[in-house]
Scaffold this motif. Structure first.
Motif, PDB file in Angstrom:
ATOM      1  N   ARG A 257      10.986 -34.830  24.662  1.00  0.00           N
ATOM      2  CA  ARG A 257      11.075 -34.234  23.154  1.00  0.00           C
ATOM      3  C   ARG A 257      12.318 -34.996  22.505  1.00  0.00           C
ATOM      4  O   ARG A 257      12.188 -35.295  21.445  1.00  0.00           O
ATOM      5  CB  ARG A 257      11.000 -32.780  23.259  1.00  0.00           C
ATOM      6  N   PHE A 258      13.406 -34.889  23.274  1.00  0.00           N
ATOM      7  CA  PHE A 258      14.778 -35.513  22.545  1.00  0.00           C
ATOM      8  C   PHE A 258      14.521 -37.312  22.571  1.00  0.00           C
ATOM      9  O   PHE A 258      14.995 -37.837  21.593  1.00  0.00           O
ATOM     10  CB  PHE A 258      16.025 -35.232  23.765  1.00  0.00           C
ATOM     11  N   ALA A 259      13.839 -37.502  23.564  1.00  0.00           N
ATOM     12  CA  ALA A 259      13.664 -39.097  23.654  1.00  0.00           C
ATOM     13  C   ALA A 259      12.920 -39.580  22.453  1.00  0.00           C
ATOM     14  O   ALA A 259      13.457 -40.463  21.732  1.00  0.00           O
ATOM     15  CB  ALA A 259      12.994 -39.530  24.864  1.00  0.00           C
ATOM     16  N   GLU A 260      11.973 -38.788  22.132  1.00  0.00           N
ATOM     17  CA  GLU A 260      11.087 -39.069  20.757  1.00  0.00           C
ATOM     18  C   GLU A 260      11.782 -38.982  19.734  1.00  0.00           C
ATOM     19  O   GLU A 260      11.561 -39.643  18.678  1.00  0.00           O
ATOM     20  CB  GLU A 260       9.693 -38.265  21.184  1.00  0.00           C
ATOM     21  N   GLN A 261      12.458 -37.792  19.569  1.00  0.00           N
ATOM     22  CA  GLN A 261      13.122 -37.708  18.347  1.00  0.00           C
ATOM     23  C   GLN A 261      14.187 -38.740  18.246  1.00  0.00           C
ATOM     24  O   GLN A 261      14.411 -39.182  16.931  1.00  0.00           O
ATOM     25  CB  GLN A 261      14.088 -36.203  18.491  1.00  0.00           C
ATOM     26  N   LEU A 262      15.024 -39.048  19.114  1.00  0.00           N
ATOM     27  CA  LEU A 262      15.983 -40.138  19.117  1.00  0.00           C
ATOM     28  C   LEU A 262      15.203 -41.530  18.762  1.00  0.00           C
ATOM     29  O   LEU A 262      15.718 -42.400  17.697  1.00  0.00           O
ATOM     30  CB  LEU A 262      16.540 -40.361  20.392  1.00  0.00           C
ATOM     31  N   ARG A 263      14.022 -41.967  19.380  1.00  0.00           N
ATOM     32  CA  ARG A 263      13.467 -43.031  19.232  1.00  0.00           C
ATOM     33  C   ARG A 263      12.798 -43.040  17.760  1.00  0.00           C
ATOM     34  O   ARG A 263      12.972 -44.060  16.996  1.00  0.00           O
ATOM     35  CB  ARG A 263      12.050 -43.130  19.961  1.00  0.00           C
ATOM     36  N   ASP A 264      12.426 -41.950  17.411  1.00  0.00           N
ATOM     37  CA  ASP A 264      12.010 -41.830  15.759  1.00  0.00           C
ATOM     38  C   ASP A 264      13.080 -42.315  14.772  1.00  0.00           C
ATOM     39  O   ASP A 264      12.946 -43.108  13.650  1.00  0.00           O
ATOM     40  CB  ASP A 264      11.436 -40.552  15.377  1.00  0.00           C
ATOM     41  N   LYS A 265      14.258 -41.518  14.898  1.00  0.00           N
ATOM     42  CA  LYS A 265      15.545 -41.858  14.047  1.00  0.00           C
ATOM     43  C   LYS A 265      16.093 -43.296  14.276  1.00  0.00           C
ATOM     44  O   LYS A 265      16.458 -43.609  13.229  1.00  0.00           O
ATOM     45  CB  LYS A 265      16.486 -40.727  14.891  1.00  0.00           C
ATOM     46  N   TRP A 266      15.874 -43.819  15.353  1.00  0.00           N
ATOM     47  CA  TRP A 266      16.280 -45.149  15.665  1.00  0.00           C
ATOM     48  C   TRP A 266      15.494 -46.033  14.859  1.00  0.00           C
ATOM     49  O   TRP A 266      16.061 -47.178  14.362  1.00  0.00           O
ATOM     50  CB  TRP A 266      16.421 -45.462  17.233  1.00  0.00           C
ATOM     51  N   GLU A 267      14.145 -46.066  15.191  1.00  0.00           N
ATOM     52  CA  GLU A 267      13.339 -46.752  14.570  1.00  0.00           C
ATOM     53  C   GLU A 267      13.300 -46.966  12.939  1.00  0.00           C
ATOM     54  O   GLU A 267      13.571 -48.068  12.248  1.00  0.00           O
ATOM     55  CB  GLU A 267      11.533 -46.498  14.845  1.00  0.00           C
ATOM     56  N   SER A 268      13.831 -45.796  12.208  1.00  0.00           N
ATOM     57  CA  SER A 268      13.950 -45.691  10.868  1.00  0.00           C
ATOM     58  C   SER A 268      15.119 -46.221  10.485  1.00  0.00           C
ATOM     59  O   SER A 268      15.270 -47.267   9.722  1.00  0.00           O
ATOM     60  CB  SER A 268      14.086 -44.233  10.343  1.00  0.00           C
ATOM     61  N   PHE A 269      16.201 -46.112  11.293  1.00  0.00           N
ATOM     62  CA  PHE A 269      17.591 -46.443  11.152  1.00  0.00           C
ATOM     63  C   PHE A 269      17.585 -48.005  11.292  1.00  0.00           C
ATOM     64  O   PHE A 269      18.037 -48.868  10.197  1.00  0.00           O
ATOM     65  CB  PHE A 269      18.623 -45.970  12.513  1.00  0.00           C
ATOM     66  N   ASN A 270      16.897 -48.707  12.253  1.00  0.00           N
ATOM     67  CA  ASN A 270      16.636 -49.993  12.568  1.00  0.00           C
ATOM     68  C   ASN A 270      15.992 -50.716  11.414  1.00  0.00           C
ATOM     69  O   ASN A 270      16.283 -51.797  10.999  1.00  0.00           O
ATOM     70  CB  ASN A 270      15.951 -50.294  13.812  1.00  0.00           C
ATOM     71  N   GLN A 271      14.803 -50.108  10.790  1.00  0.00           N
ATOM     72  CA  GLN A 271      14.127 -50.559   9.817  1.00  0.00           C
ATOM     73  C   GLN A 271      14.712 -50.917   8.533  1.00  0.00           C
ATOM     74  O   GLN A 271      14.460 -51.900   7.956  1.00  0.00           O
ATOM     75  CB  GLN A 271      12.715 -50.136   9.755  1.00  0.00           C
ATOM     76  N   ILE A 272      15.603 -49.905   8.149  1.00  0.00           N
ATOM     77  CA  ILE A 272      16.239 -49.799   6.758  1.00  0.00           C
ATOM     78  C   ILE A 272      17.622 -50.614   6.670  1.00  0.00           C
ATOM     79  O   ILE A 272      18.122 -50.369   5.774  1.00  0.00           O
ATOM     80  CB  ILE A 272      16.281 -48.331   6.147  1.00  0.00           C
ATOM     81  N   GLY A 273      17.947 -50.914   7.933  1.00  0.00           N
ATOM     82  CA  GLY A 273      19.167 -51.546   7.835  1.00  0.00           C
ATOM     83  C   GLY A 273      20.681 -50.638   8.203  1.00  0.00           C
ATOM     84  O   GLY A 273      21.662 -50.990   7.856  1.00  0.00           O
ATOM     85  N   GLY A 274      20.280 -49.465   8.866  1.00  0.00           N
ATOM     86  CA  GLY A 274      21.477 -48.580   9.230  1.00  0.00           C
ATOM     87  C   GLY A 274      21.875 -48.010   8.113  1.00  0.00           C
ATOM     88  O   GLY A 274      21.430 -47.574   6.978  1.00  0.00           O
ATOM     89  N   ASN A 275      22.983 -47.289   8.513  1.00  0.00           N
ATOM     90  CA  ASN A 275      23.641 -46.305   7.409  1.00  0.00           C
ATOM     91  C   ASN A 275      22.745 -45.126   6.881  1.00  0.00           C
ATOM     92  O   ASN A 275      22.842 -44.968   5.986  1.00  0.00           O
ATOM     93  CB  ASN A 275      24.260 -46.981   6.492  1.00  0.00           C
ATOM     94  N   ILE A 276      21.722 -44.454   7.596  1.00  0.00           N
ATOM     95  CA  ILE A 276      20.921 -43.293   7.156  1.00  0.00           C
ATOM     96  C   ILE A 276      21.779 -42.004   7.409  1.00  0.00           C
ATOM     97  O   ILE A 276      22.681 -42.134   8.210  1.00  0.00           O
ATOM     98  CB  ILE A 276      19.666 -43.448   7.780  1.00  0.00           C
ATOM     99  N   THR A 277      21.185 -41.184   6.545  1.00  0.00           N
ATOM    100  CA  THR A 277      21.973 -39.655   6.714  1.00  0.00           C
ATOM    101  C   THR A 277      21.511 -39.149   7.758  1.00  0.00           C
ATOM    102  O   THR A 277      20.278 -38.964   7.981  1.00  0.00           O
ATOM    103  CB  THR A 277      21.848 -39.199   5.602  1.00  0.00           C
ATOM    104  N   VAL A 278      22.412 -38.669   8.765  1.00  0.00           N
ATOM    105  CA  VAL A 278      21.838 -37.863   9.835  1.00  0.00           C
ATOM    106  C   VAL A 278      22.284 -36.440   9.748  1.00  0.00           C
ATOM    107  O   VAL A 278      22.868 -36.095   9.132  1.00  0.00           O
ATOM    108  CB  VAL A 278      22.272 -38.661  11.313  1.00  0.00           C
TER     109      VAL A 278
END
Length: 176
Positions: free
Chosen positions: A155-176
């Protein structure tokens, strides 16, 4: 298993830092420690003395035949020996560029005595925001995602993967 991000001060201000994603997803199961060459964190030193702590860091060595060997205190984690993670209460991950991570390791004698845990190099980094400085080098979020998967925390791995994919696609610096 808890994660300790030993973070270079400069890394905290980089918009491409993925350690913040780890802290956001794991909450109290992850801690941030700012690395200081002259004054190491006393709580971290105490933890290392009292608890089963490993260091996630590449450790392969080559013998005279050119074969890769893993020293006995070290372990390479993959799908076949993921149970070895249960031997560590904490894993320290140096959260910095690969060049800075090597410097932090070399300048921190207290890290040298720790067993090194490495991840199988079968996964290639998908991190687009920085050039990986070593072959097969993963960013902090990718490393922690694999560790979570291997330790049965899907569950945590999937949450992290989802956040990371969004972060990686938009160029970083997303609000967490």
């Amino acid at each position: 298993m808890k994660i300790i991000l030993l973070t270079h001060q400069r890394e905290r201000d980089r918009k491409t830092n993925t350690g913040q994603l780890v802290l956001d997803v794991l909450g109290s199961a992850a801690n941030l420690v700012i690395w200081d060459r002259v004054n190491p964190d006393r709580a971290l030193l105490s933890l290392i003395e009292q608890t089963a702590v490993g260091l996630l860091f590449p450790h392969s060595e080559t013998n005279e035949m050119g074969e890769v060997s893993v020293p006995s205190r070290n372990v390479c984690i993959d799908e076949n020996n993921k149970a070895a993670l249960a031997g560590y209460e904490y894993l320290i991950i140096i959260d910095a560029t690969w060049q800075e991570a090597r410097k932090i390791y070399n300048r921190s004698a207290y890290l040298h005595s720790l067993a090194k845990v490495s991840l199988s190099d079968s996964m290639k980094s998908c991190f687009q925001l920085r050039r990986n400085q070593i072959e097969g080098g993963l960013c902090t979020a990718e490393c922690v995602g694999l560790l979570l998967t291997y330790s049965g925390q899907a569950r945590f791995a999937e949450q992290l993967r989802d956040k990371w994919e969004s972060f990686n696609q938009i160029g970083g610096n997303i609000t967490v």
